[in-house]
Design a protein around this motif. Structure first.
Motif, PDB file in Angstrom:
ATOM      1  N   TYR A  12      45.758  16.664  29.025  1.00 26.88           N
ATOM      2  CA  TYR A  12      46.225  17.964  28.563  1.00 26.88           C
ATOM      3  C   TYR A  12      46.874  17.837  27.188  1.00 26.88           C
ATOM      4  N   GLU A  13      46.683  18.864  26.380  1.00 19.83           N
ATOM      5  CA  GLU A  13      47.383  18.956  25.106  1.00 19.83           C
ATOM      6  C   GLU A  13      48.197  20.234  25.111  1.00 19.83           C
ATOM      7  N   TYR A  14      49.486  20.110  24.851  1.00 19.77           N
ATOM      8  CA  TYR A  14      50.372  21.270  24.915  1.00 19.77           C
ATOM      9  C   TYR A  14      51.432  21.136  23.830  1.00 19.77           C
ATOM     10  N   LYS A  15      51.444  22.097  22.913  1.00 15.46           N
ATOM     11  CA  LYS A  15      52.423  22.129  21.825  1.00 15.46           C
ATOM     12  C   LYS A  15      52.475  20.794  21.085  1.00 15.46           C
ATOM     13  N   ASP A  16      51.312  20.305  20.700  1.00 18.98           N
ATOM     14  CA  ASP A  16      51.167  19.077  19.914  1.00 18.98           C
ATOM     15  C   ASP A  16      51.644  17.830  20.645  1.00 18.98           C
ATOM     16  N   ILE A  17      51.520  17.831  21.961  1.00 18.70           N
ATOM     17  CA  ILE A  17      51.847  16.651  22.769  1.00 18.70           C
ATOM     18  C   ILE A  17      50.708  16.426  23.756  1.00 18.70           C
ATOM     19  N   LEU A  18      50.341  15.173  23.980  1.00 20.54           N
ATOM     20  CA  LEU A  18      49.309  14.811  24.947  1.00 20.54           C
ATOM     21  C   LEU A  18      49.945  14.314  26.240  1.00 20.54           C
ATOM     22  N   TYR A  19      49.366  14.721  27.354  1.00 18.38           N
ATOM     23  CA  TYR A  19      49.809  14.280  28.671  1.00 18.38           C
ATOM     24  C   TYR A  19      48.579  13.952  29.514  1.00 18.38           C
ATOM     25  N   VAL A  20      48.765  13.089  30.511  1.00 25.16           N
ATOM     26  CA  VAL A  20      47.722  12.905  31.517  1.00 25.16           C
ATOM     27  C   VAL A  20      48.318  13.121  32.899  1.00 25.16           C
ATOM     28  N   SER A  21      47.450  13.545  33.810  1.00 20.15           N
ATOM     29  CA  SER A  21      47.846  13.755  35.197  1.00 20.15           C
ATOM     30  C   SER A  21      46.718  13.274  36.100  1.00 20.15           C
ATOM     31  N   PRO A  22      47.032  12.645  37.241  1.00 25.30           N
ATOM     32  CA  PRO A  22      45.967  12.191  38.145  1.00 25.30           C
ATOM     33  C   PRO A  22      45.138  13.358  38.656  1.00 25.30           C
ATOM     34  N   GLY A  23      43.819  13.163  38.717  1.00 26.19           N
ATOM     35  CA  GLY A  23      42.949  14.157  39.306  1.00 26.19           C
ATOM     36  C   GLY A  23      43.063  14.151  40.820  1.00 26.19           C
ATOM     37  N   VAL A  24      42.426  15.122  41.454  1.00 24.92           N
ATOM     38  CA  VAL A  24      42.468  15.230  42.915  1.00 24.92           C
ATOM     39  C   VAL A  24      41.867  13.970  43.542  1.00 24.92           C
ATOM     40  N   GLY A  25      42.600  13.387  44.488  1.00 25.70           N
ATOM     41  CA  GLY A  25      42.104  12.220  45.208  1.00 25.70           C
ATOM     42  C   GLY A  25      42.193  10.917  44.439  1.00 25.70           C
ATOM     43  N   ASN A  26      42.926  10.902  43.327  1.00 20.74           N
ATOM     44  CA  ASN A  26      43.071   9.678  42.537  1.00 20.74           C
ATOM     45  C   ASN A  26      44.003   8.710  43.260  1.00 20.74           C
ATOM     46  N   LYS A  27      43.448   7.640  43.812  1.00 23.46           N
ATOM     47  CA  LYS A  27      44.218   6.702  44.622  1.00 23.46           C
ATOM     48  C   LYS A  27      44.903   5.615  43.792  1.00 23.46           C
ATOM     49  N   VAL A  28      44.554   5.542  42.527  1.00 23.06           N
ATOM     50  CA  VAL A  28      45.152   4.520  41.658  1.00 23.06           C
ATOM     51  C   VAL A  28      46.400   5.051  40.974  1.00 23.06           C
ATOM     52  N   PHE A  29      46.281   6.216  40.354  1.00 27.91           N
ATOM     53  CA  PHE A  29      47.394   6.765  39.584  1.00 27.91           C
ATOM     54  C   PHE A  29      48.163   7.854  40.333  1.00 27.91           C
ATOM     55  N   GLY A  30      47.605   8.361  41.420  1.00 31.18           N
ATOM     56  CA  GLY A  30      48.282   9.387  42.189  1.00 31.18           C
ATOM     57  C   GLY A  30      48.959   8.814  43.427  1.00 31.18           C
ATOM     58  N   TYR A  31      49.453   9.701  44.273  1.00 35.67           N
ATOM     59  CA  TYR A  31      50.098   9.318  45.526  1.00 35.67           C
ATOM     60  C   TYR A  31      49.172   9.626  46.692  1.00 35.67           C
ATOM     61  N   SER A  32      49.150   8.746  47.678  1.00 31.80           N
ATOM     62  CA  SER A  32      48.574   9.119  48.965  1.00 31.80           C
ATOM     63  C   SER A  32      49.598   9.982  49.693  1.00 31.80           C
ATOM     64  N   ASN A  33      49.180  10.649  50.757  1.00 29.52           N
ATOM     65  CA  ASN A  33      50.122  11.467  51.525  1.00 29.52           C
ATOM     66  C   ASN A  33      51.279  10.629  52.058  1.00 29.52           C
ATOM     67  N   GLU A  34      50.976   9.427  52.544  1.00 31.72           N
ATOM     68  CA  GLU A  34      52.026   8.561  53.095  1.00 31.72           C
ATOM     69  C   GLU A  34      52.994   8.119  52.003  1.00 31.72           C
ATOM     70  N   GLU A  35      52.472   7.771  50.837  1.00 35.14           N
ATOM     71  CA  GLU A  35      53.332   7.374  49.721  1.00 35.14           C
ATOM     72  C   GLU A  35      54.213   8.534  49.283  1.00 35.14           C
ATOM     73  N   LEU A  36      53.643   9.727  49.257  1.00 33.85           N
ATOM     74  CA  LEU A  36      54.398  10.892  48.826  1.00 33.85           C
ATOM     75  C   LEU A  36      55.497  11.238  49.824  1.00 33.85           C
ATOM     76  N   LYS A  37      55.212  11.091  51.101  1.00 33.41           N
ATOM     77  CA  LYS A  37      56.242  11.348  52.113  1.00 33.41           C
ATOM     78  C   LYS A  37      57.423  10.391  51.930  1.00 33.41           C
ATOM     79  N   ARG A  38      57.132   9.132  51.700  1.00 32.20           N
ATOM     80  CA  ARG A  38      58.215   8.159  51.481  1.00 32.20           C
ATOM     81  C   ARG A  38      58.988   8.486  50.215  1.00 32.20           C
TER      82      ARG A  38
END
Length: 246
Positions: A58-84
């Protein structure tokens, strides 16, 4: 492909996946921002790597960001990880946290032409918003085309929220993040979003960061979807009533 361009693209990608912001206004990263915007080959390499790694860029107000896509097991959280991470135990509590997060998002968004609903939110604002969204959801769920899993999930969230008291007897003006009350659940979500760099708190007021604003704008423009259609009216009604002092 020039080695220099590949090196610059890898430098940008490495910074982004570490959670750093590539910004035109930051003297330490301004040159990387310019490489991304002005060098077509660097731009193509960075966007290709993000796509291959299931990351949204994403680019917003001259800044770049990244966010994990749906089901991204490397950079995102699993449900169990998120609960913890949040401090909860079972799936229906996690679904409620998702719903609360969505309530926070709707408070800061209408559409790209009108901008944000409000500058900041408080705990009681989100409680009222979730009340309204769940009432609308349960009212409209019968006329939506939903599978059994989604229906059961909404019903579980509504039942859990209804069971919770507004506060618990031990709570004072400083509400603890806990599973025993609506205030405590909202505080758990606020704490998690703060830790993720999405909110900043000042005297009980929670303000969106640039990262959250970028995610909100891009999410609603790209996805909106079924949940948005179910709860949109309730969220707008709740916000309008609060702004009118009701």
């Amino acid at each position: 492909m020039e080695n220099r361009n590949l090196e610059k693209a890898l430098e940008i990608f490495s910074a982004l996946i570490k959670g750093e912001e590539i910004s035109r206004k930051n003297k330490d990263t301004a040159s990387l921002y310019d490489e991304y915007n002005d060098n077509a080959q660097v731009y193509d390499i960075v966007t290709m790597m993000c796509k291959k790694m299931n990351l949204s860029l994403y680019e917003y107000k001259d800044i770049l960001y990244v966010s994990p896509g749906v089901g991204n097991k490397v950079f995102g959280y699993s449900n169990e990880e998120l609960k913890r991470e949040i401090g909860i135990r079972v799936n229906r509590e996690l679904y409620l946290c998702y719903f609360i997060m969505y309530g926070v998002i709707t408070r800061f968004y209408t559409d790209t032409s009108t901008g944000t609903f409000t500058e900041y939110v408080r705990r009681e604002d989100i409680i009222n918003t979730v009340d309204g969204m769940l009432a609308s959801t349960m009212k409209n769920i019968g006329i939506m085309t939903l599978d059994e899993v989604k229906e059961n999930s909404f019903e579980a969230v509504a039942a859990l929220w209804e069971e919770l008291p507004l506060v618990i007897s031990e709570e004072t003006s400083v509400v603890k993040a806990a599973r025993g009350s609506k205030s405590g659940f909202v505080k758990m979500v606020f704490n998690f979003m703060e830790k993720q760099g999405l909110l900043v708190e000042n005297e009980g007021r929670y303000y969106p960061t640039g990262r959250l604003s970028a995610l909100i704008e891009n999410y609603f423009e790209q996805y909106k979807g079924e949940l948005y259609n179910i709860v949109k009216g309730a969220a707008e009604d709740a916000t309008y009533k609060q702004n009118q002092g009701e």
